[in-house]
Design a protein around this motif. Structure first.
Motif, PDB file in Angstrom:
ATOM      1  N   UNK A 174       0.874  -1.124  -0.110  1.00 23.81           N
ATOM      2  CA  UNK A 174      -0.050   0.000   0.084  1.00 23.81           C
ATOM      3  C   UNK A 174       0.824   1.336  -0.227  1.00 23.81           C
ATOM      4  N   UNK A 175       0.135   2.410  -0.448  1.00 22.62           N
ATOM      5  CA  UNK A 175       0.829   3.608  -0.528  1.00 22.62           C
ATOM      6  C   UNK A 175       1.743   3.861   0.985  1.00 22.62           C
ATOM      7  N   UNK A 176       0.849   3.525   2.079  1.00 20.83           N
ATOM      8  CA  UNK A 176       1.707   3.828   3.135  1.00 20.83           C
ATOM      9  C   UNK A 176       2.869   3.043   3.382  1.00 20.83           C
ATOM     10  N   UNK A 177       3.148   2.042   2.746  1.00 22.67           N
ATOM     11  CA  UNK A 177       4.391   1.465   2.680  1.00 22.67           C
ATOM     12  C   UNK A 177       5.526   2.023   2.170  1.00 22.67           C
ATOM     13  N   UNK A 178       5.114   3.048   1.307  1.00 24.48           N
ATOM     14  CA  UNK A 178       6.015   3.564   0.593  1.00 24.48           C
ATOM     15  C   UNK A 178       6.268   5.101   0.956  1.00 24.48           C
ATOM     16  N   UNK A 179       6.742   5.125   2.184  1.00 27.73           N
ATOM     17  CA  UNK A 179       6.748   6.655   2.850  1.00 27.73           C
ATOM     18  C   UNK A 179       7.605   7.447   2.083  1.00 27.73           C
ATOM     19  N   UNK A 180       7.493   8.817   2.268  1.00 27.06           N
ATOM     20  CA  UNK A 180       8.666   9.568   1.752  1.00 27.06           C
ATOM     21  C   UNK A 180       9.557   9.896   2.959  1.00 27.06           C
ATOM     22  N   UNK A 181      10.405   8.974   3.149  1.00 26.63           N
ATOM     23  CA  UNK A 181      11.454   8.853   4.061  1.00 26.63           C
ATOM     24  C   UNK A 181      12.467   8.127   3.694  1.00 26.63           C
ATOM     25  N   UNK A 182      13.777   8.236   4.310  1.00 26.57           N
ATOM     26  CA  UNK A 182      14.990   7.748   3.793  1.00 26.57           C
ATOM     27  C   UNK A 182      15.595   8.228   2.613  1.00 26.57           C
ATOM     28  N   UNK A 183      14.928   8.087   1.460  1.00 25.99           N
ATOM     29  CA  UNK A 183      15.106   8.745   0.121  1.00 25.99           C
ATOM     30  C   UNK A 183      14.005   8.664  -0.732  1.00 25.99           C
ATOM     31  N   UNK A 184      13.917   9.675  -1.729  1.00 27.76           N
ATOM     32  CA  UNK A 184      12.800   9.743  -2.610  1.00 27.76           C
ATOM     33  C   UNK A 184      13.535   9.954  -3.948  1.00 27.76           C
ATOM     34  N   UNK A 185      12.679   9.788  -5.116  1.00 32.77           N
ATOM     35  CA  UNK A 185      12.971  10.402  -6.418  1.00 32.77           C
ATOM     36  C   UNK A 185      12.387  11.931  -6.713  1.00 32.77           C
ATOM     37  N   UNK A 186      12.977  12.857  -6.764  1.00 34.30           N
ATOM     38  CA  UNK A 186      12.414  14.203  -6.908  1.00 34.30           C
ATOM     39  C   UNK A 186      12.334  13.983  -8.585  1.00 34.30           C
ATOM     40  N   UNK A 187      10.773  14.108  -9.040  1.00 35.38           N
ATOM     41  CA  UNK A 187      10.584  13.777 -10.184  1.00 35.38           C
ATOM     42  C   UNK A 187      10.007  15.229 -10.644  1.00 35.38           C
ATOM     43  N   UNK A 188      10.934  15.960 -11.548  1.00 35.14           N
ATOM     44  CA  UNK A 188      10.542  16.999 -12.000  1.00 35.14           C
ATOM     45  C   UNK A 188       9.692  16.930 -13.491  1.00 35.14           C
ATOM     46  N   UNK A 189       8.673  16.191 -13.454  1.00 29.05           N
ATOM     47  CA  UNK A 189       7.884  15.851 -14.568  1.00 29.05           C
ATOM     48  C   UNK A 189       7.601  16.889 -15.534  1.00 29.05           C
TER      49      UNK A 189
END
Length: 322
Positions: free
Chosen positions: A208-223
């Protein structure tokens, strides 16, 4: 990559600054000097440039990843991150370097990294020499269901193929997947031939989305970057040859979803001093690099002007004689 000449140097320099040892850039059918620029950087030992004009009926991103994974050195690499020129690994831990974050996830064979979408930050025209990491500072406060997609960092020797979001064809049935804080996830999506979202893990299991938190590291996506760049991208086409070509239309659902400007998010800018120095160093290696970039911007301005003229002609009132 296709026609990303204005952004290659920043993208390469940034990922070198945060700790990547090797950079592989795969290009196809470029018309703005991207392939020439990558050749110049390759001659200086900065990256490995692989041409992908012969991708045939395969989507360019699939063929590109297969070319990289087929290289002999892949068995000796611990991690490979497959991302586009508008995507930057932003590490939240410590100083923002790979060495600060990798201990959290090193037990896994693959790591799902959620997108943090950045909007146009109120800009409608891209400036010459602009840096994505400096100019685009307004982002999503949280992930939304439609846009909570991920990119994947993985052990390349364990996979034979992949799509834009994850590796495919695992070498065995026990490949492990973690999120960016090291929590185990179901790896089922990587076994599915076409799935692009780790939330659809198969076997009745959903990450689920809650299992993929914006913590640790993310991909900054300048879409989106800016509206003019987004509109020109629609004419170029995407790397997965998606049937949803209308998604790259300004005002379409994807544009509205990706153009998120909820909050000011500037953590990545702690790397700007080192990034600028590295970009300066790369350009000093070959003075033609700056000239290639300047020519790419001139072509962009010309294409932008042509697009605006065509749009204006379409909206002009039509008159006729009785």
């Amino acid at each position: 990559m296709r026609d990303e000449c204005m952004f290659v140097t920043e993208w390469v320099a940034y990922h070198r600054v945060i700790g990547f040892d090797d950079v592989y850039v795969v290009t196809n059918h470029c018309s703005d000097g991207t392939d020439e620029l990558c050749d110049r950087l390759a001659r200086q030992g900065i990256l490995t440039h692989i041409r992908n004009d012969d991708h045939g009926d395969s989507p360019p991103q699939v063929a590109a990843l297969e070319k990289v994974l087929a290289r002999a050195e892949m068995d000796d690499l611990r991690w490979l991150l497959h991302i586009d020129a508008d995507e930057f690994l932003n590490i939240y831990d410590g100083r923002g370097l790979l060495s600060d974050w990798l201990p959290r996830v090193d037990h896994a064979d693959a790591v799902a990294l959620i997108w943090r979408l950045f909007g146009d930050s109120g800009r409608d025209h891209w400036p010459e020499g602009g840096l994505q990491t400096q100019i685009l500072t307004q982002a999503a406060e949280r992930a939304r269901p439609f846009t909570a997609m991920q990119k994947t960092m993985f052990r390349p020797g364990l996979f034979a193929s992949g799509n834009a979001h994850m590796p495919k064809k695992p070498a065995h049935a026990e490949v492990t997947l973690a999120n960016a804080v090291g929590r185990g996830l179901h790896p089922g999506a990587m076994y599915h031939p076409t799935e692009s979202d780790h939330r659809n893990a198969g076997d009745g299991t959903v990450n689920r989305k809650r299992h993929l938190p914006m913590e640790g590291a993310v991909i900054n996506h300048y879409a989106v970057r800016t509206q003019d760049l987004f509109a020109l991208k629609a004419r170029r086409g995407g790397g997965m040859q998606t049937r949803f070509k209308s998604r790259y239309t300004v005002g379409a659902r994807w544009y509205r979803a990706a153009n998120v400007n909820d909050i000011e998010e500037t953590l990545i800018q702690r790397h700007l001093p080192a990034l600028r120095l590295e970009m300066q160093r790369l350009r000093a290696m070959d003075r033609d690099i700056a000239e290639i970039e300047a020519a790419a911007y001139a072509r962009f301005e010309q294409a932008r002007a042509q697009m605006q003229a065509a749009d204006a002609a379409e909206t002009m009132p039509k008159t006729g004689a009785a």
